[in-house]
Each structure stands twice: as C-alpha cells, then as structure tokens.
Design a protein around this motif. Structure first.
Motif, PDB file in Angstrom:
ATOM      1  N   LEU A  28      60.983  -7.930  43.262  1.00 48.95           N
ATOM      2  CA  LEU A  28      61.463  -9.302  43.379  1.00 48.95           C
ATOM      3  C   LEU A  28      62.733  -9.327  44.212  1.00 48.95           C
ATOM      4  N   SER A  29      62.877 -10.368  44.997  1.00 48.58           N
ATOM      5  CA  SER A  29      64.083 -10.532  45.803  1.00 48.58           C
ATOM      6  C   SER A  29      64.415 -12.007  45.923  1.00 48.58           C
ATOM      7  N   ALA A  30      65.693 -12.308  46.054  1.00 46.16           N
ATOM      8  CA  ALA A  30      66.168 -13.674  46.245  1.00 46.16           C
ATOM      9  C   ALA A  30      66.735 -13.793  47.648  1.00 46.16           C
ATOM     10  N   TRP A  31      66.407 -14.893  48.312  1.00 45.63           N
ATOM     11  CA  TRP A  31      66.800 -15.093  49.703  1.00 45.63           C
ATOM     12  C   TRP A  31      67.433 -16.467  49.885  1.00 45.63           C
ATOM     13  N   ARG A  32      68.484 -16.516  50.676  1.00 50.87           N
ATOM     14  CA  ARG A  32      69.010 -17.799  51.128  1.00 50.87           C
ATOM     15  C   ARG A  32      68.374 -18.086  52.480  1.00 50.87           C
ATOM     16  N   THR A  33      67.642 -19.178  52.562  1.00 51.64           N
ATOM     17  CA  THR A  33      66.844 -19.463  53.744  1.00 51.64           C
ATOM     18  C   THR A  33      67.274 -20.770  54.410  1.00 51.64           C
ATOM     19  N   ASP A  34      66.885 -20.893  55.650  1.00 57.39           N
ATOM     20  CA  ASP A  34      67.095 -22.103  56.433  1.00 57.39           C
ATOM     21  C   ASP A  34      65.738 -22.787  56.554  1.00 57.39           C
ATOM     22  N   LEU A  35      65.616 -24.003  56.016  1.00 57.63           N
ATOM     23  CA  LEU A  35      64.336 -24.687  56.026  1.00 57.63           C
ATOM     24  C   LEU A  35      63.904 -25.101  57.428  1.00 57.63           C
ATOM     25  N   GLY A  36      64.815 -25.071  58.356  1.00 61.58           N
ATOM     26  CA  GLY A  36      64.495 -25.482  59.713  1.00 61.58           C
ATOM     27  C   GLY A  36      64.197 -24.345  60.655  1.00 61.58           C
ATOM     28  N   SER A  37      64.238 -23.099  60.176  1.00 56.79           N
ATOM     29  CA  SER A  37      63.970 -21.949  61.036  1.00 56.79           C
ATOM     30  C   SER A  37      63.501 -20.790  60.167  1.00 56.79           C
ATOM     31  N   THR A  38      63.294 -19.637  60.778  1.00 55.18           N
ATOM     32  CA  THR A  38      62.882 -18.451  60.018  1.00 55.18           C
ATOM     33  C   THR A  38      64.083 -17.621  59.572  1.00 55.18           C
ATOM     34  N   ALA A  39      65.291 -18.121  59.801  1.00 60.83           N
ATOM     35  CA  ALA A  39      66.491 -17.376  59.416  1.00 60.83           C
ATOM     36  C   ALA A  39      66.567 -17.242  57.895  1.00 60.83           C
ATOM     37  N   ALA A  40      66.979 -16.059  57.429  1.00 63.02           N
ATOM     38  CA  ALA A  40      67.093 -15.819  55.992  1.00 63.02           C
ATOM     39  C   ALA A  40      68.017 -14.636  55.738  1.00 63.02           C
ATOM     40  N   THR A  41      68.718 -14.695  54.607  1.00 65.74           N
ATOM     41  CA  THR A  41      69.612 -13.608  54.202  1.00 65.74           C
ATOM     42  C   THR A  41      69.260 -13.193  52.781  1.00 65.74           C
ATOM     43  N   GLN A  42      69.026 -11.906  52.583  1.00 64.23           N
ATOM     44  CA  GLN A  42      68.709 -11.434  51.238  1.00 64.23           C
ATOM     45  C   GLN A  42      69.951 -11.433  50.367  1.00 64.23           C
ATOM     46  N   ILE A  43      69.828 -12.026  49.193  1.00 63.70           N
ATOM     47  CA  ILE A  43      70.934 -12.106  48.245  1.00 63.70           C
ATOM     48  C   ILE A  43      70.886 -10.944  47.260  1.00 63.70           C
ATOM     49  N   PHE A  44      69.679 -10.656  46.754  1.00 64.68           N
ATOM     50  CA  PHE A  44      69.542  -9.614  45.737  1.00 64.68           C
ATOM     51  C   PHE A  44      68.084  -9.169  45.696  1.00 64.68           C
ATOM     52  N   ALA A  45      67.859  -7.904  45.400  1.00 62.26           N
ATOM     53  CA  ALA A  45      66.499  -7.373  45.275  1.00 62.26           C
ATOM     54  C   ALA A  45      66.484  -6.275  44.221  1.00 62.26           C
ATOM     55  N   LYS A  46      65.352  -6.188  43.515  1.00 64.99           N
ATOM     56  CA  LYS A  46      65.231  -5.144  42.492  1.00 64.99           C
ATOM     57  C   LYS A  46      63.765  -4.821  42.272  1.00 64.99           C
ATOM     58  N   VAL A  47      63.507  -3.539  41.978  1.00 71.44           N
ATOM     59  CA  VAL A  47      62.152  -3.072  41.682  1.00 71.44           C
ATOM     60  C   VAL A  47      62.031  -2.874  40.173  1.00 71.44           C
ATOM     61  N   TYR A  48      60.964  -3.444  39.592  1.00 69.05           N
ATOM     62  CA  TYR A  48      60.737  -3.349  38.146  1.00 69.05           C
ATOM     63  C   TYR A  48      59.429  -2.579  37.896  1.00 69.05           C
ATOM     64  N   PRO A  49      59.499  -1.361  37.340  1.00 64.09           N
ATOM     65  CA  PRO A  49      58.273  -0.625  37.023  1.00 64.09           C
ATOM     66  C   PRO A  49      57.440  -1.381  35.997  1.00 64.09           C
ATOM     67  N   THR A  50      56.164  -1.574  36.273  1.00 67.66           N
ATOM     68  CA  THR A  50      55.330  -2.372  35.378  1.00 67.66           C
ATOM     69  C   THR A  50      55.178  -1.724  34.001  1.00 67.66           C
ATOM     70  N   SER A  51      55.286  -0.415  33.939  1.00 66.78           N
ATOM     71  CA  SER A  51      55.118   0.287  32.666  1.00 66.78           C
ATOM     72  C   SER A  51      56.245  -0.009  31.679  1.00 66.78           C
ATOM     73  N   GLU A  52      57.357  -0.529  32.170  1.00 64.69           N
ATOM     74  CA  GLU A  52      58.513  -0.785  31.306  1.00 64.69           C
ATOM     75  C   GLU A  52      58.580  -2.218  30.792  1.00 64.69           C
ATOM     76  N   TYR A  53      57.610  -3.058  31.158  1.00 69.96           N
ATOM     77  CA  TYR A  53      57.640  -4.466  30.759  1.00 69.96           C
ATOM     78  C   TYR A  53      56.261  -4.875  30.242  1.00 69.96           C
TER      79      TYR A  53
END
Length: 380
Positions: free
Chosen positions: A57-82
């Motif tokens: 999962l990752s969170a992005w700040r995006t521009d609705l008028g273009s393809t510009a985007a900046t990643q705010i946060f990202a994390k990998v969650y192993p499925t076996s742990e949830y």
C-alpha cells in the motif's frame, strides 16, 4: 449559478440539522475535488498492489489535472501476518504520515477476479470488499484486476518508459492492447470513451483460449503439453511456468539432432529465472531457444489481439519478465511472431502498420491504479 457562487452560499447559510451539515460538507468536498475553471486540484489517494504473499500500500499526493504525483508513504504487509485485508487497511491508515494527509480515494489492484467491487482471493484466505471499505472509511474505493491497472497506466507513461519494436504511427483515440507474461499471461484492451474523454480498460481471460501453434516445433510443443495436461492453452506456454515447460520440452528432441546437448543426458528442469539468466548469458543454447520460442508465441497472440480490435493505438508488452529479457526480446522473435509474415498479405500489412512497444517501467500497474483513483474523485 457558478460552482463558486453555489459553494459560497452553502458556506454562509446557517446549519440547523446534522444531516444538512453533512450534506453541505459533502457538496463542498466534491466541489473542491474536481477541476474548476481548468485549475488543477491536489488530492491524496491510496494505491494498492494486493498479491498472495504481500499487500503493498502507498499514499500519493496527486495533481488531478496531470500525471504528476509524489509518494507520501509506502509499506509492505505480509499476508501471513494479517487475518483479513481490513486489518491491513486499518494499520496503514493509522500510520502517522498517512493520518496527516487524509486519503480521498483508493484503487487496489488485485491478482484475482473482481466482481461487483469484491474479490475472493485464491492464494490467501481474504475477501477484499471495496464497498465495505468505502462505507467504513468514508472515501471512494475501487478494486481492479492487476492487468486492468496496467492498462490504466499506459496513457500516463513517459516516452522513456517504452522501447519500440515495430515503429509505426500511434493513431489518437484508436484501440490499444496490453499483454505480457509474468506469473500468468495478462491481457486487456483499451477503448476510447468519448463521454469521459479518456481510455476505458476492458480486462479479459483470452490467454486461456486454446494455443494455436505455428510451425512443426510449436505443434510438437502443443502435443507435449496436451499429453501432459489434457489441453494446451496459450498461458501454459507463454508465462514464467510456460518458459520452464518449453525448456523441458526442447530436451525431448532426438539426441542425434543435438549430440553435444542431449546425448546421454537426463531431463533437466530449471526455474524461469535460471533459464532467463542462461539465455541472456548465451551459456545454454536450449535456454536461448526456449526464450525465443516463448516470445514468438507471445508475439503471435499480441498480433491476434491487435487484429481483433484493430489496435492502431499500439500494442504494449508488459509483465515482470520482459524488461529483464529485453536484449533477447530485441533479437526479433517477438516481432516476427507479431508480424505474421506468412499470413494473408492484407493482415500482415495491418500488423506492420501497428505500433508495438515493450513497457520497461515495472511500476506501470501502480501508476494505473493511481490514475484510476483520481478518476473516482472526478466522478463524485
């Protein structure tokens, strides 16, 4: 009345009932999320890549008028742990960085069949319910097939994300095709939607159609797989496990034909990564032939898909394997399979005038999910 005047009146009007306050806030939020007077608006969206082993999962700040985007946060969650996917989302939303930037939409690409915004995953005991997540967290949520997400990423790619195999003019708004080998063989079509003035992606399961071999060796491969499995579909000989199967098949040739390779040797099984590495290094002639045969098959199917929808907008080869094998792909087997030179001349001509690309940006699925999340906001 203009949107700006409507919003101003709503903000000045006194609120007497909780429901009215909620409705006003909803209208205000919607008006601020769509483009007004051609001015782009920022929005935070969640992008998901949900597989059997990991949920990314990752969170992005995006521009609705273009393809510009900046990643705010990202994390990998192993499925076996949830135990459920909902607990993964809860954990992600509780991250301090994410809490400071309230998400407004989410698009989750899932390796599985999506029906009515819901997916019963096969490789992990999870049910991903987009509507349920939306009701719980208060932002729009859409589930996408993983290759559907790849399709939505294509219009947002940069020129440096593509390698051209067949140079031809891309016709604006014409159909596009995307396909590619990975764990399986994914495929989708992109059709221009004049209502939204953008491409809509139509995923499919065409890779499970019966394999149509070309030439005596591919016919022998088809018989080999059919004898083993009872049927030979395209995906079985055009993906990672398919490469392993082709490598195994090529060792069943008459030893007299390849005395230096096959005489007095037992059948060798190799993983796709080993075959790929040997083919790139040129250290194993059977590995080279296996890779070339697989891409001839991929190219033939890409050509068939291009003819089905007259994909003058381009055919795009994606997937995790192809960028890693690019030097071998550029040797020509894929393009030869695509062009169908021995087919009927009018259709070979159509294919020769159809652009063919390899996508080298392996984040194309993430890009597509992000672009689709932005669409959710524009349609509120």
């Amino acid at each position: 009345m203009s949107r700006q005047n409507l919003l101003s009146q709503l903000q000045q009007r006194p609120c007497r009932m909780p429901n009215a306050c909620f409705q006003r806030n909803t209208i205000s939020r919607r008006l601020t999320l769509v483009r007004a007077d051609s001015k782009a608006v920022d929005a935070v969206v969640i992008v998901g890549d949900i597989g059997g082993t990991n949920a990314r999962l990752s969170a992005w700040r995006t521009d609705l008028g273009s393809t510009a985007a900046t990643q705010i946060f990202a994390k990998v969650y192993p499925t076996s742990e949830y135990s459920t996917f909902d607990t993964v989302v809860d954990a992600f939303l509780s991250e301090p960085t994410v809490r400071q930037s309230q998400p407004q939409a989410a698009a989750l690409a899932i390796a599985g069949a999506v029906n009515d915004n819901r997916c019963n995953m096969t490789n992990v005991n999870w049910i991903v319910d987009g509507d349920g997540l939306q009701a719980k967290h208060g932002f729009r949520v859409a589930l996408l097939n993983d290759f559907e997400a790849v399709g939505y990423g294509i219009p947002a790619l940069e020129p440096e994300d593509l390698v051209t195999l067949n140079k031809a003019s891309v016709v604006p708004k014409a159909p596009k095709v995307v396909m590619g080998p990975g764990t399986g063989l994914g495929a989708a079509q992109l059709m221009w939607d004049s209502g939204i003035r953008a491409y809509k992606v139509w995923p499919g399961e065409g890779s499970h159609a019966t394999f149509a071999p070309r030439g005596w060796k591919q016919k022998a491969l088809s018989r080999y797989v059919t004898d083993m499995c009872g049927h030979c579909e395209i995906e079985q000989v055009a993906c990672g496990s398919g490469l392993e199967l082709i490598y195994e098949f090529l060792q069943t040739d008459e030893a007299a034909n390849r005395p230096d390779l096959l005489a007095h040797s037992k059948l060798k099984k190799k993983k796709a990564a080993e075959i790929s590495a040997a083919a790139l290094a040129g250290s194993d002639p059977i590995a080279v032939e296996a890779v070339d045969m697989m891409y001839a098959i991929v190219g033939a199917e890409a050509g068939a898909m291009a003819l089905r929808c007259l994909a003058q907008g381009g055919v795009y080869i994606a997937g995790g394997i192809t960028p890693k094998l690019l030097p071998r792909v550029q040797a020509g087997a894929l393009l030869e399979g695509f062009l169908m030179r021995k087919g009927r001349a009018p259709f070979h001509k159509i294919l020769s005038e159809t652009p063919l690309f390899v996508i080298t940006n392996e984040q194309v699925g993430q890009i597509g999910a992000r672009e689709f999340a932005k669409r959710l906001l524009a349609t509120e």
